[in-house]
Design a protein around this motif. Structure first.
Motif, PDB file in Angstrom:
ATOM      1  N   LEU A 152       0.854  -1.240   0.064  1.00  0.00           N
ATOM      2  CA  LEU A 152       0.026  -0.039  -0.046  1.00  0.00           C
ATOM      3  C   LEU A 152       0.738   1.431  -0.057  1.00  0.00           C
ATOM      4  CD1 LEU A 152      -2.747   1.128   0.110  1.00  0.00           C
ATOM      5  CD2 LEU A 152      -2.546   1.021   2.673  1.00  0.00           C
ATOM      6  N   LEU A 153       1.913   1.206   0.768  1.00  0.00           N
ATOM      7  CA  LEU A 153       2.897   2.411   0.960  1.00  0.00           C
ATOM      8  C   LEU A 153       3.527   2.509  -0.551  1.00  0.00           C
ATOM      9  CD1 LEU A 153       4.464   4.581   2.642  1.00  0.00           C
ATOM     10  CD2 LEU A 153       6.140   2.907   2.965  1.00  0.00           C
ATOM     11  N   ILE A 154       3.881   1.443  -1.307  1.00  0.00           N
ATOM     12  CA  ILE A 154       4.504   1.624  -2.597  1.00  0.00           C
ATOM     13  C   ILE A 154       3.817   2.384  -3.498  1.00  0.00           C
ATOM     14  CG2 ILE A 154       5.622   0.325  -4.517  1.00  0.00           C
ATOM     15  CD1 ILE A 154       7.044  -1.294  -2.235  1.00  0.00           C
TER      16      ILE A 154
ATOM     17  N   SER B 244       0.905   3.779  -3.030  1.00  0.00           N
ATOM     18  CA  SER B 244       0.660   5.230  -2.547  1.00  0.00           C
ATOM     19  C   SER B 244       1.712   6.284  -3.026  1.00  0.00           C
ATOM     20  CB  SER B 244       0.156   5.507  -1.196  1.00  0.00           C
ATOM     21  OG  SER B 244      -0.815   4.687  -0.687  1.00  0.00           O
ATOM     22  N   THR B 245       2.961   5.845  -3.008  1.00  0.00           N
ATOM     23  CA  THR B 245       4.084   6.767  -3.350  1.00  0.00           C
ATOM     24  C   THR B 245       4.016   7.062  -4.692  1.00  0.00           C
ATOM     25  OG1 THR B 245       5.224   5.991  -1.148  1.00  0.00           O
ATOM     26  CG2 THR B 245       6.432   6.849  -3.122  1.00  0.00           C
ATOM     27  N   ILE B 246       3.581   5.724  -5.350  1.00  0.00           N
ATOM     28  CA  ILE B 246       3.733   6.080  -6.961  1.00  0.00           C
ATOM     29  C   ILE B 246       2.682   7.014  -7.362  1.00  0.00           C
ATOM     30  CG2 ILE B 246       3.387   4.625  -9.042  1.00  0.00           C
ATOM     31  CD1 ILE B 246       4.690   2.192  -7.799  1.00  0.00           C
ATOM     32  N   ALA B 247       1.620   6.704  -6.773  1.00  0.00           N
ATOM     33  CA  ALA B 247       0.219   7.699  -7.180  1.00  0.00           C
ATOM     34  C   ALA B 247       0.705   9.249  -6.707  1.00  0.00           C
ATOM     35  CB  ALA B 247      -0.981   6.977  -6.502  1.00  0.00           C
ATOM     36  N   VAL B 248       1.133   9.331  -5.661  1.00  0.00           N
ATOM     37  CA  VAL B 248       1.435  10.733  -5.077  1.00  0.00           C
ATOM     38  C   VAL B 248       2.368  11.457  -5.669  1.00  0.00           C
ATOM     39  CG1 VAL B 248       1.780  12.109  -2.912  1.00  0.00           C
ATOM     40  CG2 VAL B 248      -0.010  10.397  -2.981  1.00  0.00           C
ATOM     41  N   PHE B 249       3.643  10.530  -6.109  1.00  0.00           N
ATOM     42  CA  PHE B 249       4.642  11.333  -6.564  1.00  0.00           C
ATOM     43  C   PHE B 249       4.628  12.133  -7.596  1.00  0.00           C
ATOM     44  CE2 PHE B 249       8.928  11.576  -8.832  1.00  0.00           C
ATOM     45  CZ  PHE B 249       9.607  11.986  -8.017  1.00  0.00           C
ATOM     46  N   PRO B 250       3.815  11.773  -8.720  1.00  0.00           N
ATOM     47  CA  PRO B 250       3.582  12.850  -9.900  1.00  0.00           C
ATOM     48  C   PRO B 250       3.137  14.186  -9.178  1.00  0.00           C
ATOM     49  CG  PRO B 250       3.047  10.702 -10.578  1.00  0.00           C
ATOM     50  CD  PRO B 250       3.197  10.946  -9.176  1.00  0.00           C
TER      51      PRO B 250
END
Length: 278
Positions: free
Chosen positions: A18-20, A22-28
């Motif tokens: 879930l953390l990975i 979320s990071t991929i989704a939020v980073f852009p």
């Protein structure tokens, strides 16, 4: 491995995944924000600075040296008007499809569904010709009507699914007491499908807010541009100010975020509002 250890491992694996994700989704989004706070030299610096100093010069430049405030206002006018019009027409239509029985109902439902199978690009040229004949080609009214036409079928089907989940016994009792169909829809069924209405509002607003091709085709005057066209105009042939584009993009993202925050509870409830019949 014991059952307790296996359960802890699975739980840790779930949270890590879930953390990975979320990071991929939020980073852009994060990259867009930090780029909007940097100078041109910092944008192209290597290695990149993931924690830049907060500078609002780019936002001041966008707001004072470009027509972005005007374009944002045009986008709000078009999006809010087309959304209100789609809900005003689509909700009664969905109520009629869900509750009333009449000849041709199934055919009418199929025709509404068929409109969603036609690519939007195919309809832009016919709409352009219609707008020319009506004299509304280079106007916000044309965009309102165009977005309304694109959004209405989906609004009808979304609201119909919400209405199908409301028990009809409540409405039948109201009919026995002498209530009209309009009163039932407004005072009885309406409050029950409010979460679904919120979800439909979000969809209709975003569909109009993000629309580009129709606006690009029909609007030529810069004073009638919507924000999606205005931001694309920052892209030059030889140079594109990425920090300015990202600052404008952050401002462009704020109205949908604010709308979602205002009705997020109803939106989340509306995601499953039509899934199970009552």
């Amino acid at each position: 491995m014991s059952s307790i250890s296996k359960a802890r491992f699975n739980r840790a694996l779930f949270w890590l995944s879930l953390l990975i994700a979320s990071t991929i989704a939020v980073f852009p989004v994060y990259w867009m924000v930090i780029t909007s706070l940097q100078t041109t030299e910092e944008v192209f610096a290597f290695p990149p600075n993931f924690l830049p100093d907060i500078k609002i010069e780019n936002y001041l430049s966008v707001l004072t040296e470009t027509d972005l405030p005007l374009w944002m206002r045009n986008s709000l006018v078009v999006s809010l008007s087309s959304t209100a019009l789609a809900l005003l027409v689509g909700t009664p239509a969905a109520f009629a499809l869900s509750r009333l029985r009449y000849r041709g109902r199934a055919v009418f439902s199929l025709l509404i569904l068929t409109t969603q199978m036609i690519p939007t690009l195919v309809l832009i040229i016919p709409l352009f010709q219609i707008f020319v004949q009506l004299g509304i080609r280079d106007s916000l009214l044309g965009l309102v009507l165009g977005n309304f036409a694109f959004t209405l079928p989906v609004v009808v089907w979304m609201m119909k699914s919400m209405l199908d989940g409301v028990p009809q016994e409540i409405e039948q009792a109201a009919r026995v007491d002498g209530a009209s169909w309009f009163q039932i829809m407004l005072y009885i069924t309406g409050p029950l499908v409010l979460p679904g209405l919120a979800a439909t509002t979000i969809y209709a607003f975003l569909d109009a807010w993000d629309e580009y091709m129709l606006a690009r085709t029909t609007i030529t005057s810069p004073e009638n541009w919507v924000a999606s066209i205005g931001i694309s105009s920052f892209v030059g042939q030889y140079l594109t100010p990425l920090n300015i584009v990202m600052a404008a993009s952050v401002l462009f993202s704020l109205p949908p975020i604010i709308l979602f925050l205002l009705i997020q509870r109803q939106f989340v409830a509306g995601l499953s509002a039509g899934a199970v019949k009552g």
